[in-house]
Design a protein around this motif. Structure first.
Motif, mmCIF file in Angstrom:
data_model
loop_
_atom_site.group_PDB
_atom_site.id
_atom_site.type_symbol
_atom_site.label_atom_id
_atom_site.label_comp_id
_atom_site.label_asym_id
_atom_site.label_seq_id
_atom_site.Cartn_x
_atom_site.Cartn_y
_atom_site.Cartn_z
ATOM 1 N N SER A 1 48.390 11.801 3.174
ATOM 2 C CA SER A 1 49.132 12.365 2.039
ATOM 3 C C SER A 1 48.424 13.532 1.354
ATOM 4 C CB SER A 1 49.429 11.272 1.008
ATOM 5 O OG SER A 1 48.233 10.741 0.470
ATOM 6 N N ILE A 2 47.289 14.000 1.892
ATOM 7 C CA ILE A 2 46.583 15.129 1.286
ATOM 8 C C ILE A 2 47.047 16.425 1.944
ATOM 9 C CG2 ILE A 2 44.344 16.250 0.938
ATOM 10 C CD1 ILE A 2 43.059 13.514 0.820
ATOM 11 N N PRO A 3 47.488 17.426 1.138
ATOM 12 C CA PRO A 3 47.934 18.699 1.723
ATOM 13 C C PRO A 3 46.757 19.567 2.161
ATOM 14 C CG PRO A 3 48.150 18.764 -0.657
ATOM 15 C CD PRO A 3 47.723 17.369 -0.307
ATOM 16 N N PHE A 4 47.024 20.397 3.142
ATOM 17 C CA PHE A 4 46.040 21.357 3.645
ATOM 18 C C PHE A 4 46.255 22.685 2.929
ATOM 19 C CE2 PHE A 4 44.899 24.666 6.842
ATOM 20 C CZ PHE A 4 43.545 24.399 6.906
ATOM 21 N N LYS A 5 45.220 23.216 2.327
ATOM 22 C CA LYS A 5 45.315 24.450 1.562
ATOM 23 C C LYS A 5 44.796 25.633 2.375
ATOM 24 C CE LYS A 5 46.907 22.884 -2.399
ATOM 25 N NZ LYS A 5 48.226 23.299 -2.920
ATOM 26 N N THR A 6 45.546 26.749 2.317
ATOM 27 C CA THR A 6 45.100 27.999 2.917
ATOM 28 C C THR A 6 45.194 29.092 1.866
ATOM 29 O OG1 THR A 6 47.286 28.700 3.671
ATOM 30 C CG2 THR A 6 46.045 27.252 5.132
ATOM 31 N N GLU A 7 44.614 30.248 2.170
ATOM 32 C CA GLU A 7 44.685 31.366 1.235
ATOM 33 C C GLU A 7 46.080 31.973 1.184
ATOM 34 O OE1 GLU A 7 41.661 34.124 2.237
ATOM 35 O OE2 GLU A 7 40.021 32.729 1.836
ATOM 36 N N ASP A 8 46.841 31.803 2.243
ATOM 37 C CA ASP A 8 48.207 32.312 2.308
ATOM 38 C C ASP A 8 49.140 31.302 1.630
ATOM 39 O OD1 ASP A 8 50.805 33.048 2.982
ATOM 40 O OD2 ASP A 8 50.212 33.817 4.945
ATOM 41 N N GLU A 9 49.654 31.655 0.448
ATOM 42 C CA GLU A 9 50.469 30.708 -0.306
ATOM 43 C C GLU A 9 51.743 30.330 0.436
ATOM 44 O OE1 GLU A 9 51.263 31.995 -4.235
ATOM 45 O OE2 GLU A 9 49.162 32.090 -4.824
ATOM 46 N N LYS A 10 52.379 31.314 1.132
ATOM 47 C CA LYS A 10 53.588 31.002 1.885
ATOM 48 C C LYS A 10 53.287 30.026 3.021
ATOM 49 C CE LYS A 10 56.190 35.244 0.994
ATOM 50 N NZ LYS A 10 56.865 36.421 1.609
ATOM 51 N N GLU A 11 52.175 30.272 3.705
ATOM 52 C CA GLU A 11 51.804 29.412 4.822
ATOM 53 C C GLU A 11 51.447 28.008 4.336
ATOM 54 O OE1 GLU A 11 51.090 28.240 8.705
ATOM 55 O OE2 GLU A 11 52.046 30.063 7.952
ATOM 56 N N SER A 12 50.762 27.943 3.199
ATOM 57 C CA SER A 12 50.311 26.642 2.699
ATOM 58 C C SER A 12 51.456 25.791 2.180
ATOM 59 C CB SER A 12 49.279 26.831 1.589
ATOM 60 O OG SER A 12 49.877 27.451 0.455
ATOM 61 N N ALA A 13 52.610 26.380 1.951
ATOM 62 C CA ALA A 13 53.738 25.630 1.403
ATOM 63 C C ALA A 13 54.518 24.874 2.467
ATOM 64 C CB ALA A 13 54.668 26.569 0.657
ATOM 65 N N LYS A 14 54.201 25.073 3.744
ATOM 66 C CA LYS A 14 54.985 24.484 4.833
ATOM 67 C C LYS A 14 54.255 23.292 5.456
ATOM 68 C CE LYS A 14 56.942 28.989 6.033
ATOM 69 N NZ LYS A 14 57.023 30.040 7.092
ATOM 70 N N GLU A 15 54.815 22.105 5.303
ATOM 71 C CA GLU A 15 54.291 20.888 5.933
ATOM 72 C C GLU A 15 52.767 20.810 5.858
ATOM 73 O OE1 GLU A 15 56.172 20.947 9.902
ATOM 74 O OE2 GLU A 15 57.505 19.401 9.111
ATOM 75 N N THR A 16 52.269 20.931 4.656
ATOM 76 C CA THR A 16 50.815 21.010 4.473
ATOM 77 C C THR A 16 50.090 19.700 4.776
ATOM 78 O OG1 THR A 16 51.163 20.547 2.126
ATOM 79 C CG2 THR A 16 50.999 22.861 2.778
ATOM 80 N N VAL A 17 50.753 18.582 4.523
ATOM 81 C CA VAL A 17 50.105 17.298 4.830
ATOM 82 C C VAL A 17 50.014 17.111 6.344
ATOM 83 C CG1 VAL A 17 50.241 14.795 4.561
ATOM 84 C CG2 VAL A 17 50.902 16.287 2.669
ATOM 85 N N LYS A 18 51.080 17.427 7.050
ATOM 86 C CA LYS A 18 51.062 17.365 8.512
ATOM 87 C C LYS A 18 49.958 18.261 9.064
ATOM 88 C CE LYS A 18 53.865 18.522 12.569
ATOM 89 N NZ LYS A 18 55.202 18.954 13.073
ATOM 90 N N LYS A 19 49.810 19.455 8.487
ATOM 91 C CA LYS A 19 48.766 20.373 8.960
ATOM 92 C C LYS A 19 47.382 19.781 8.747
ATOM 93 C CE LYS A 19 51.353 24.640 8.320
ATOM 94 N NZ LYS A 19 51.558 25.826 7.467
ATOM 95 N N ASN A 20 47.212 19.078 7.646
ATOM 96 C CA ASN A 20 45.914 18.464 7.389
ATOM 97 C C ASN A 20 45.611 17.370 8.405
ATOM 98 O OD1 ASN A 20 43.526 18.337 5.785
ATOM 99 N ND2 ASN A 20 44.304 16.463 4.846
ATOM 100 N N ILE A 21 46.631 16.587 8.773
ATOM 101 C CA ILE A 21 46.445 15.557 9.796
ATOM 102 C C ILE A 21 46.089 16.196 11.135
ATOM 103 C CG2 ILE A 21 47.586 13.738 11.124
ATOM 104 C CD1 ILE A 21 46.868 12.969 8.231
ATOM 105 N N LEU A 22 46.776 17.293 11.482
ATOM 106 C CA LEU A 22 46.473 17.987 12.737
ATOM 107 C C LEU A 22 45.053 18.541 12.724
ATOM 108 C CD1 LEU A 22 49.874 19.793 13.383
ATOM 109 C CD2 LEU A 22 48.874 17.948 14.743
ATOM 110 N N ARG A 23 44.598 19.000 11.554
ATOM 111 C CA ARG A 23 43.210 19.468 11.444
ATOM 112 C C ARG A 23 42.231 18.339 11.728
ATOM 113 N NH1 ARG A 23 39.399 18.809 7.883
ATOM 114 N NH2 ARG A 23 40.811 17.723 6.453
#
Length: 465
Positions: A200-222
Motif C-alpha cells: 500500500s506504499i506509493p512509489f514517488k518519482t520526480e515526474d509528478e504525472k508519472e508518479s500519479a499512475k499506479e504508484t503502489v503497483k510500481k513500488n511492488i515491482l521495484r
C-alpha cells in the motif's frame, strides 16, 4: 468389531518416544515443504544421500542394473519415483506405494498484479477442492518460481521465515456483512474475490504525472526487481502458490496430534518415502511413487494420468537388457499397490455425515478404504477381497494397527484417489492412508500414532507381500 487404540501399544519410554521423534521430523518437513516442487527438491536431496542414483545418469552411463540398486526419477521437478531393484525379475511385478504431493491452495494468475484504490493486489485462481470462506482473514505465504526468458528459474519463498511479511485475502466486517451472511457457504466468498493484498506504499518519482499512475503497483515491482531480479512480464511464466503462513504445530495438551498445512497428502507421502529408506535387498522391486495434480484429477505431464511412471519402468527394463513392450506390460500388470492417500477422520462435531461402524478414527492406525467414489461407488477403485485378505495377513504378522473406512455416509458425498489409474494396468490396488480432520482446510490435523503406524504398515507391505 472394535479396534484398539494404537497408543496402548506404546507405553511411556523409548517406544513412545520413537513416535514423537518421527512425528517431529514430519512436522519439520511439512513446515518447510509446502509445494510439490519443494517436496521433490527435499526428497531428491535425501534420496541421493541414501544412495539413490538418478535414472538419466544411469542411462547415460549405460549401466546394467542388478538387485539392490537404488534409482530415482525426477519428473519436471514436481513428481518423482524411487525404485529399489528386487531379487525377483521385474516382470513378476513391483510393490508400489503411490501418494500425491500437491495440496489445495490458491494459485497466482499469469497476469495477476493490479492496483485498486492505492492497494496492490494479486489475482488468484483456487486449486483443488476448497471451502473458499476458509481462505480469508488468515496469514498467507507465497511459494514458487519465476521462470525467466534467459533460462534462469528464480525461487520465491516469502511469508514463512520469522521476519518475513505475510499476505492475505480480506473479508467483510461483520457490521456490513448482512447480505453475505444470507448466502450459502459455497457462495459467501466468490472465487474472483480471493485476491491477495500485497502492499500500500506509493512509489514517488520526480515526474509528478508519472508518479500519479499506479504508484503502489510500481513500488511492488521495484521491490520484486530488487529482491528477485524479475519484471512484471515474468509473471507470465511463473508458478506462485499462495499457502498458509507458519509452521505446523503440535496439537492438544498431550501433543498427540499435528496441525499443519498439506497433510493431504504429504502425511502419506512422507512415511512412504521413509519406508523406502528402511528396505534393503527386497524380494520384489519396491517403488515409492510421488505425483502431482491429484487434487485436480491427476492430469498433465506430472500427474498420474501421464505415462512418466510407465516410461520409467520401460527404461529400467532396458537397462536390464530387455527392450520389450510385453515385459513392461507384465511388470505393470503383476504389481501390487497401496494408493497412499488420506481418509476422513470421524469428527464428534459432525457425526451426522459419518456411519460409525465404517468410519476412520484418530488413534486406530493405518486406514484402508476398499472403495471410494460417490453415488453408488461411481469413480471408485473397488479392491478385490483376496487382496484385502493378503494385506490383513501381512499387517497382522507385523502387529501393525489398522482400520477400515468409507468416506462418509453413502449419500453424503465421496471422493477418489490415484488408485483407479494404476488399476487400469491390471494391478491389485487398495487405498490406504492416515485419517485427517479438517481435510482440505488451510490447517488440517492428524494423529501422530496413526502416522507412525502408516510407516510400519508401508515397510511391511514393501518387504513382505
Amino acid at each position: 468389531m472394535e479396534n484398539k487404540n494404537a497408543w496402548e501399544k506404546y507405553p511411556e519410554g523409548e517406544a513412545k518416544q520413537q513416535i514423537m521423534d518421527f512425528a517431529e521430523n514430519y512436522r519439520r518437513f511439512i513446515s518447510e515443504c509446502k509445494t510439490e516442487r519443494e517436496c521433490v527438491r527435499e526428497f531428491e536431496k535425501r534420496a541421493r544421500k541414501a544412495g539413490f542414483a538418478e535414472l538419466k545418469d544411469l542411462i547415460a552411463e549405460g549401466r546394467q542394473l542388478s538387485a539392490g540398486d537404488k534409482i530415482y526419477v525426477n519428473n519436471m521437478g514436481k513428481a518423482m519415483a524411487l525404485f529399489i531393484i528386487g531379487r525377483e525379475d521385474l516382470e513378476t511385478g513391483m510393490n508400489i506405494l503411490g501418494a500425491h504431493i500437491d495440496s489445495p491452495r490458491l494459485d497466482i494468475k499469469q497476469v495477476p498484479l493490479y492496483e485498486d484504490t492505492e492497494m496492490a493486489m494479486l489475482d488468484t485462481h483456487y486449486y483443488g477442492g476448497v471451502k473458499k470462506y476458509q481462505w480469508v482473514a488468515l496469514p498467507l505465504a507465497l511459494h514458487g518460481v519465476f521462470a525467466k526468458t534467459d533460462g534462469t528459474v528464480v525461487p520465491v519463498n516469502i511469508g514463512d521465515k520469522p521476519n518475513d511479511p505475510v499476505f492475505g485475502v480480506s473479508d467483510l466486517l461483520i457490521h456490513l456483512a448482512n447480505d453475505q451472511m444470507e448466502k450459502k457457504a459455497s457462495k459467501a466468498i466468490d472465487g474472483e474475490k480471493l485476491d491477495v493484498l500485497i502492499g500500500s506504499i506509493p512509489f514517488k518519482t520526480e515526474d509528478e504525472k508519472e508518479s500519479a499512475k499506479e504508484t503502489v503497483k510500481k513500488n511492488i515491482l521495484r521491490i520484486l526487481k530488487e529482491t528477485y531480479g524479475v519484471e512484471e512480464e515474468d509473471f507470465l511464466s511463473a508458478e506462485i502458490e499462495v499457502v498458509p503462513a507458519g509452521e505446523a504445530r503440535d496439537y492438544g495438551f498431550d501433543r498427540s496430534m499435528v496441525m499443519g498445512y498439506g497433510h493431504d497428502d504429504r502425511v502419506c507421502a512422507y512415511p512412504s518415502f521413509e519406508a523406502m529408506l528402511k528396505v534393503s535387498n527386497p524380494k520384489k522391486t519396491c517403488v515409492c511413487l510421488l505425483v502431482d495434480k491429484e487434487e485436480i484429477g491427476s492430469v498433465g505431464a506430472t500427474g498420474m494420468h501421464s505415462r512418466f511412471f510407465e516410461d520409467s519402468v520401460a527404461e529400467l527394463l532396458y537397462l536390464m537388457g530387455r527392450d520389450s513392450d510385453l515385459a513392461v506390460r507384465r511388470a505393470m500388470r503383476n504389481s501390487k499397490v497401496l494408493s497412499s492417500d488420506v481418509s476422513a477422520a470421524y469428527d464428534p462435531n459432525y457425526p451426522e455425515v459419518m456411519e460409525k461402524r465404517n468410519a476412520a478414527y484418530f488413534g486406530k492406525g493405518l486406514v484402508f478404504n476398499k472403495y471410494t467414489g460417490s453415488r453408488g461407488k461411481s469413480g471408485s477403485n473397488d479392491a478385490n477381497a483376496e487382496y484385502m485378505a493378503a494385506i490383513r495377513h501381512i499387517l497382522d504378522e507385523r502387529h501393525v494397527t489398522y482400520q477400515t473406512s468409507e468416506l462418509g455416509k453413502v449419500d453424503q458425498g465421496g471422493g477418489g484417489t490415484i488408485a483407479y489409474i494404476l488399476a487400469n494396468y491390471g494391478m491389485q490396488v487398495i487405498d490406504s492412508g492416515v485419517a485427517v480432520l479438517n481435510m482440505h482446510a488451510p490447517w488440517e490435523i492428524i494423529s501422530k500414532v496413526d502416522l507412525y503406524e502408516a510407516l510400519q504398515g508401508y515397510v511391511a507391505f514393501l518387504e513382505e507381500i
